[in-house]
Design an enzyme around this catalytic site. Structure first.
Site, PDB file in Angstrom:
ATOM      1  N   GLY A   1      -7.158   4.470  -3.709  1.00 45.03           N
ATOM      2  CA  GLY A   1      -6.457   3.352  -4.358  1.00 45.03           C
ATOM      3  C   GLY A   1      -7.457   2.531  -5.149  1.00 45.03           C
TER       4      GLY A   1
ATOM      5  CD  GLU B   1     -10.905   5.325   6.860  1.00 42.90           C
ATOM      6  OE1 GLU B   1      -9.721   5.192   6.484  1.00 42.90           O
ATOM      7  OE2 GLU B   1     -11.236   5.495   8.038  1.00 42.90           O
TER       8      GLU B   1
ATOM      9  CB  THR C   1     -11.355   0.313   0.888  1.00 46.08           C
ATOM     10  OG1 THR C   1     -10.086  -0.044   1.452  1.00 46.08           O
ATOM     11  CG2 THR C   1     -12.403   0.088   1.945  1.00 46.08           C
ATOM     12  CB  ILE C   2      -8.097  -3.919  -0.790  1.00 45.22           C
ATOM     13  CG1 ILE C   2      -6.959  -2.986  -0.388  1.00 45.22           C
ATOM     14  CG2 ILE C   2      -8.290  -3.910  -2.287  1.00 45.22           C
ATOM     15  CD1 ILE C   2      -5.592  -3.484  -0.833  1.00 45.22           C
ATOM     16  CG  ASP C   3      -7.116  -0.908   3.691  1.00 49.09           C
ATOM     17  OD1 ASP C   3      -6.487  -1.790   3.084  1.00 49.09           O
ATOM     18  OD2 ASP C   3      -6.641   0.200   3.968  1.00 49.09           O
TER      19      ASP C   3
ATOM     20  NE  ARG D   1      15.499 -18.507   3.559  1.00 45.79           N
ATOM     21  CZ  ARG D   1      15.774 -18.005   2.375  1.00 45.79           C
ATOM     22  NH1 ARG D   1      14.799 -17.554   1.610  1.00 45.79           N
ATOM     23  NH2 ARG D   1      17.007 -17.929   1.953  1.00 45.79           N
TER      24      ARG D   1
ATOM     25  CD  GLU E   1      -0.199  -0.098   4.829  1.00 48.94           C
ATOM     26  OE1 GLU E   1       0.645   0.725   4.481  1.00 48.94           O
ATOM     27  OE2 GLU E   1      -1.200  -0.390   4.154  1.00 48.94           O
TER      28      GLU E   1
HETATM   29  O1  F6P Z   1      -6.605   1.569   0.037  1.00 56.04           O
HETATM   30  C1  F6P Z   1      -6.067   1.817   1.300  1.00 56.04           C
HETATM   31  C2  F6P Z   1      -4.707   1.244   1.351  1.00 56.04           C
HETATM   32  O2  F6P Z   1      -4.810  -0.089   1.037  1.00 56.04           O
HETATM   33  C3  F6P Z   1      -3.960   1.390   2.685  1.00 56.04           C
HETATM   34  O3  F6P Z   1      -4.026   0.283   3.528  1.00 56.04           O
HETATM   35  C4  F6P Z   1      -2.547   1.614   2.218  1.00 56.04           C
HETATM   36  O4  F6P Z   1      -1.903   2.416   3.170  1.00 56.04           O
HETATM   37  C5  F6P Z   1      -2.677   2.312   0.925  1.00 56.04           C
HETATM   38  O5  F6P Z   1      -3.902   1.918   0.394  1.00 56.04           O
HETATM   39  C6  F6P Z   1      -1.579   2.007  -0.052  1.00 56.04           C
HETATM   40  O6  F6P Z   1      -1.836   2.604  -1.280  1.00 56.04           O
HETATM   41  P1  F6P Z   1      -0.884   2.526  -2.549  1.00 56.04           P
HETATM   42  O7  F6P Z   1      -1.114   1.183  -3.189  1.00 56.04           O
HETATM   43  O8  F6P Z   1      -1.393   3.627  -3.418  1.00 56.04           O
HETATM   44  O9  F6P Z   1       0.494   2.717  -2.074  1.00 56.04           O
END
Ligand code: F6P
Length: 340
Positions: free
Chosen positions: A11, A104, A126-128, A163, A223
């Site tokens: 991503g 990863e 990675t943003i994660d 809410r 998520e």
């Molecule tokens: O980059 C990893 C991640 O952020 C995961 O947390 C997530 O499952 C995935 O990318 C979502 O990717 P996309 O934006 O391509 O749906």
């Protein structure tokens, strides 16, 4: 050395262009050119999908989100002859080394290619924030800021309308983004993949806020967060082919509505978390990582990944970095949930 190759995989993430700029700037000092392979490993599988990058091409890219050379989640080992194709196509471009900017999976592919003899250097993206051996990945803090801003907005509307809101942020196997954005955004509960939650307890806490006179509640959920008892939540949506899971916030909002009688809404922030311009921190981190990656290629130090250690940019073995995901440590979780 006359050329360095570069690709970005997985991503996209704010700061990739800053890395590319760093590579090109340092390569220019060595009198070397840079070849960008387009759309991750796909560019190397296809062979012809390249862009030559000179100083003029990277002049103002450090502030741009995304990646000027494109990205993809292509698995180069999926086609039976994929690895051979990549090796052959790389050889045709006469590069001294290949800088692989990825998370990863992309870095795991890079390590596999290193073992096959490809001269690779990794850059953690990675943003994660879940790549091991580095204090932080670039892109994470920009995404955390973006998610925080969204949560700030959601808090004002939840408060005004009385809410309950369940906000889903990315984080398939790690809760860094949920933790940072949840705490920074003032969420009342944060749920992360590392710590299975109790649906009844989540509902109870929402109800308590409403009975205590705070008639609004914001729950931030990664998520990949799941209840300890899988049967307690009906997540019907299957994961996307990329692994993204969209169902948890919806299922949780439904459970809260059902179990408390308080109507809960859900919002999945989704792709917007990875878009936009990188923060100053991520621009600087990205550029420093790019400079270091080009240096490693020049020095012939392959099979390494650049990493942030305190304030230093260092080289660590790729093998160590890809061994396991960097999840939220228990001590940090305990420390920060007390803030809620
Ligand atoms: O980059 C990893 C991640 O952020 C995961 O947390 C997530 O499952 C995935 O990318 C979502 O990717 P996309 O934006 O391509 O749906």
């Amino acid at each position: 050395m006359n050329r360095i190759g570069v690709l970005s995989g997985g991503g996209d993430c704010p700061g990739i262009n800053a890395v590319i700029r760093g590579i090109v700037l340092r390569a220019a000092k060595y009198g070397a050119g840079v070849v960008g392979f387009r759309r991750g490993w796909q560019g190397l599988l296809d062979g012809g999908r390249t862009t030559l990058l000179g100083l003029d091409d990277v002049e103002e890219i450090h502030s741009l989100g995304g990646t000027i050379i494109g990205t993809s989640r292509t698995d180069p080992f999926a086609p039976p002859d994929g690895a051979d194709q990549v090796m052959k196509n790389f050889a045709r471009h006469e590069c001294a080394g290949l800088v692989v900017i990825g998370g990863e999976k992309t870095l795991a592919h890079a390590y596999r290619f290193h073992r096959l003899g490809l001269p690779v250097v990794g850059v953690p993206k990675t943003i994660d924030n879940n790549v091991g051996s580095t204090d932080c990945t670039f892109g994470f803090l920009t995404a955390a800021n973006t998610a925080t801003e969204a949560i700030d907005r959601l808090v004002t509307t939840a408060k005004s309308q009385g809410r309950a809101l369940v906000v889903q942020v990315m984080g398939h196997n790690s809760g860094w983004l949920a933790l940072f954005a949840g705490i920074a955004g003032g969420a009342h509960q944060v749920l992360i993949p590392e710590v299975p939650f109790d649906v009844a307890q989540v509902c109870d806490r929402v109800k308590k806020r409403f009975t205590n006179g705070n008639d609004f509640a914001v729950v931030v959920v990664a998520e990949g967060a799941r209840p300890a008892d899988p049967k307690s939540l009906d997540i019907t949506e299957p994961p996307s082919p990329d692994g993204r899971e969209d169902g948890v916030a919806k299922a949780l909002a439904e459970a809260i509505t059902r179990q408390t009688g308080i109507k809960a809404h859900h919002v999945a922030l989704g792709t917007l978390q990875r878009g936009g311009s990188p923060s100053a921190f991520d621009r600087v981190l990205g550029m420093r990582m790019g400079l270091k990656a080009a240096e490693l290629v020049q020095e012939g130090k392959f099979g390494m990944m650049v990493a942030l250690r305190c304030t230093d940019i260092v080289a660590v073995p790729l093998e160590d970095a890809v061994r396991q995901s960097k999840t939220v440590p228990d001590a940090l979780w305990r420390e920060v949930v007390q803030l809620i």
